[in-house]
Design a protein around this motif. Structure first.
Motif, PDB file in Angstrom:
ATOM      1  N   TYR A   1     -23.259  -9.045  17.305  1.00 52.43           N
ATOM      2  CA  TYR A   1     -23.755  -8.132  16.675  1.00 52.43           C
ATOM      3  C   TYR A   1     -24.428  -7.190  17.583  1.00 52.43           C
ATOM      4  O   TYR A   1     -24.028  -5.789  17.968  1.00 52.43           O
TER       5      TYR A   1
ATOM      6  N   ASN B   1     -24.449  -3.925   1.623  1.00 49.36           N
ATOM      7  CA  ASN B   1     -26.002  -4.427   1.769  1.00 49.36           C
ATOM      8  C   ASN B   1     -26.770  -3.679   1.058  1.00 49.36           C
ATOM      9  O   ASN B   1     -27.840  -3.444   1.779  1.00 49.36           O
ATOM     10  N   SER B   2     -26.728  -3.143  -0.044  1.00 47.47           N
ATOM     11  CA  SER B   2     -27.523  -2.246  -0.712  1.00 47.47           C
ATOM     12  C   SER B   2     -27.181  -2.177  -2.221  1.00 47.47           C
ATOM     13  O   SER B   2     -25.915  -2.390  -2.588  1.00 47.47           O
TER      14      SER B   2
ATOM     15  N   ASP C   1     -21.806   5.316   1.403  1.00 45.99           N
ATOM     16  CA  ASP C   1     -22.135   3.857   1.687  1.00 45.99           C
ATOM     17  C   ASP C   1     -21.249   3.023   0.660  1.00 45.99           C
ATOM     18  O   ASP C   1     -20.872   3.413  -0.344  1.00 45.99           O
TER      19      ASP C   1
HETATM   20  P1  NAD Z   1     -29.046  -2.186   5.989  1.00 48.88           P
HETATM   21  O1  NAD Z   1     -27.973  -3.021   5.930  1.00 48.88           O
HETATM   22  O2  NAD Z   1     -30.076  -2.171   5.291  1.00 48.88           O
HETATM   23  O3  NAD Z   1     -28.147  -0.890   5.865  1.00 48.88           O
HETATM   24  C1  NAD Z   1     -26.962  -0.534   6.139  1.00 48.88           C
HETATM   25  C2  NAD Z   1     -26.093   0.116   5.237  1.00 48.88           C
HETATM   26  O4  NAD Z   1     -25.029   0.503   5.537  1.00 48.88           O
HETATM   27  C3  NAD Z   1     -26.096  -0.577   4.011  1.00 48.88           C
HETATM   28  O5  NAD Z   1     -26.368   0.238   2.697  1.00 48.88           O
HETATM   29  C4  NAD Z   1     -24.411  -1.062   3.765  1.00 48.88           C
HETATM   30  O6  NAD Z   1     -24.299  -1.250   2.511  1.00 48.88           O
HETATM   31  C5  NAD Z   1     -23.935   0.062   4.533  1.00 48.88           C
HETATM   32  N1  NAD Z   1     -22.527  -0.329   5.088  1.00 48.88           N
HETATM   33  C6  NAD Z   1     -22.338  -1.201   5.893  1.00 48.88           C
HETATM   34  N2  NAD Z   1     -20.925  -1.353   6.348  1.00 48.88           N
HETATM   35  C7  NAD Z   1     -20.384  -0.191   5.598  1.00 48.88           C
HETATM   36  C8  NAD Z   1     -19.195   0.264   5.785  1.00 48.88           C
HETATM   37  N3  NAD Z   1     -18.177  -0.245   6.161  1.00 48.88           N
HETATM   38  N4  NAD Z   1     -18.979   1.633   4.904  1.00 48.88           N
HETATM   39  C9  NAD Z   1     -20.192   2.141   4.370  1.00 48.88           C
HETATM   40  N5  NAD Z   1     -21.404   1.717   4.057  1.00 48.88           N
HETATM   41  C10 NAD Z   1     -21.410   0.516   4.815  1.00 48.88           C
HETATM   42  O7  NAD Z   1     -29.549  -1.978   7.483  1.00 48.88           O
HETATM   43  P2  NAD Z   1     -30.718  -1.267   8.057  1.00 48.88           P
HETATM   44  O8  NAD Z   1     -31.753  -2.312   8.411  1.00 48.88           O
HETATM   45  O9  NAD Z   1     -31.136  -0.221   7.511  1.00 48.88           O
HETATM   46  O10 NAD Z   1     -29.993  -0.970   9.432  1.00 48.88           O
HETATM   47  C11 NAD Z   1     -29.227   0.265   9.616  1.00 48.88           C
HETATM   48  C12 NAD Z   1     -28.658   0.526  11.128  1.00 48.88           C
HETATM   49  O11 NAD Z   1     -29.962   0.283  12.066  1.00 48.88           O
HETATM   50  C13 NAD Z   1     -27.788  -0.463  11.355  1.00 48.88           C
HETATM   51  O12 NAD Z   1     -26.646  -0.036  12.158  1.00 48.88           O
HETATM   52  C14 NAD Z   1     -28.534  -1.423  12.168  1.00 48.88           C
HETATM   53  O13 NAD Z   1     -27.713  -2.219  13.027  1.00 48.88           O
HETATM   54  C15 NAD Z   1     -29.519  -0.601  13.119  1.00 48.88           C
HETATM   55  N6  NAD Z   1     -30.884  -1.495  13.337  1.00 48.88           N
HETATM   56  C16 NAD Z   1     -31.514  -2.070  12.461  1.00 48.88           C
HETATM   57  C17 NAD Z   1     -32.567  -2.722  12.804  1.00 48.88           C
HETATM   58  C18 NAD Z   1     -33.528  -3.468  11.890  1.00 48.88           C
HETATM   59  O14 NAD Z   1     -34.026  -4.482  12.505  1.00 48.88           O
HETATM   60  N7  NAD Z   1     -33.317  -3.507  10.663  1.00 48.88           N
HETATM   61  C19 NAD Z   1     -33.076  -2.747  14.287  1.00 48.88           C
HETATM   62  C20 NAD Z   1     -32.016  -2.168  15.061  1.00 48.88           C
HETATM   63  C21 NAD Z   1     -31.061  -1.443  14.713  1.00 48.88           C
END
Ligand code: NAD
Ligand code: WQD
Length: 344
Positions: free
Chosen positions: A152, A37-38, A33
């Protein structure tokens, strides 16, 4: 130990909960990661729940050299779950290039490296956003996808197509696309949960932040829709239930339980719940009143969508179990924990 899994984006909301369930099921986890965003404390939360601190590599998955170093260091990775992505619909309208670049380059790198390092199974975080406004509910996996209304959403559609093309080309991998509905709640221990950046765009974090007094009032976007109470309808899925779906998806691929190289599953409860019903459930289960007002519709909102999860129930043997009230309580407990920790 059942196998070694690379969890890309494993420090985020869904990835951290999935890491917990993978470790509970006996998998060894390596998280990659970039913490965009974490934050690093998520590792402590995972360790407090499971007693195991997962391996963590701080790297950007778009950086191919860094990803090669990771695979060289952690030999024998059997499966990958790709959570890493930028996910804010509104922001994607402002920064489309950033969204396409990040979400697609992460995916392309992982798919390219898999055969090189002998990785067999791939789980992709897709979304019900690929369906657009459904013609019928509950919606099944074979329903047509509709043109995405945001960059997105487009990245999720294109990602699904890319994975299908790579498999069709003969790449020796298997993939499962999980189309999540609306993930909410937190681990019941309140050790991990959702940590939105700035003002939340999503309903539940806005609601819990209002309940604790960070926000003055929850705005309900539209109560004049063609639904029983006039508010929009969603399929809110508990994040721990959602996390468990990843474990069974991986087991299915790694244990060769299917001949299909590519499968897609809706991951939802099968129940449509309105925004008003969700608010009522929060107030009922926590006893906390949430100041709210009814305002104009939010442009671009889907009116109603909920999953037909029959395929996941029958083929994966997975089913959402948490009640809405328990999920609301977990979200509230997490919000209170953030307050205790001085975060919000
Ligand atoms: P989140 O932002 O909490 O987690 C995503 C993680 O990816 C973060 O920790 C961020 O730091 C990391 N990240 C982003 N770009 C990166 C990169 N280039 N290299 C390494 N790390 C990277 O999001 P989430 O809610 O846990 O969602 C996880 C997945 O599920 C995503 O693909 C999102 O599109 C998908 N999703 C989420 C939802 C929702 O409502 N939360 C719904 C459908 C799909
Ligand atoms: C839910 C309902 C709002 C906030 C988004 C993405 C989707 C997927 C999940 C990733 C809607 C209403 C919200 C508020 C409100 N993510 N609402 N007041 O829009 O279903 O989906 O997250 O793939 O792609 O678009 O989720 O939580 O934003 O909204 O009344 O302050 O709550 O209008 O009806 P949505 P949401």
């Amino acid at each position: 130990m059942k196998g070694k899994i690379l969890v890309a984006g494993g420090m985020g909301f869904i990835g951290s909960h999935t890491t917990v369930e993978l470790q509970n099921a006996g998998f060894e986890v390596v998280i990659v990661d970039n913490l965009s965003n974490s934050n690093i404390e998520v590792l402590d939360g995972i360790e407090r729940i499971t007693g195991v601190r997962p391996a963590f590599v701080k790297a950007d998955c778009t950086d191919m050299a860094a990803m090669r170093r990771l695979f060289d260091e952690y030999k024998g990775i059997n499966g990958i779950i790709d959570f890493a992505a930028s996910k804010a619909v509104g922001e994607s309208m402002q920064k489309p290039i950033m969204y396409y670049r990040n979400n697609l380059n992460i995916l392309l790198n992982l798919l390219e490296l898999m055969p090189e390092y002998g990785v067999k199974g791939f789980v992709f975080s897709s979304s019900c956003t690929v369906y657009g406004e459904p013609d019928h509910n509950p919606i099944t996996e074979d329903a047509p996808t509709k043109k995405a209304t945001s960059p997105y959403g487009a990245t999720k559609q294109v990602s699904e197509d890319i994975i299908a093309d790579v498999i069709r080309s003969g790449s020796p991998i298997k993939a499962i696309l999980l189309r999540y509905f609306n993930p909410i709640g937190a681990h019941p221990s309140a050790e991990i949960g959702e940590l939105p950046n700035g003002v939340p765009a999503n309903l539940v974090p806005y609601l819990t932040q209002t309940a604790i007094g960070v926000r003055k009032e929850l705005s309900i976007f539209g109560n004049d829709y063609d639904t029983p109470d006039g508010t929009c309808i969603r399929d809110f899925i508990n994040v721990v239930d959602l996390a468990k779906a990843h474990v069974v998806a991986l087991e299915r691929m790694l244990d060769n339980k299917s001949d299909e190289a590519l499968e897609v599953f809706n991951i939802g409860t099968g129940d449509g719940v309105s925004v008003q019903q969700l608010l009522d459930a929060f107030e009922r289960s926590t006893g906390v009143k949430v100041p709210h007002k009814y305002v104009a519709r939010r442009p671009g909102d889907i009116v109603k969508i909920w999953a037909d999860p029959k395929k996941a129930n029958e083929v994966l043997g997975w089913k959402a179990e948490a009640t809405l009230d328990d999920t609301m309580l977990s979200a509230w407990k997490w919000q209170q924990r953030l307050r205790e920790r001085g975060i919000m």
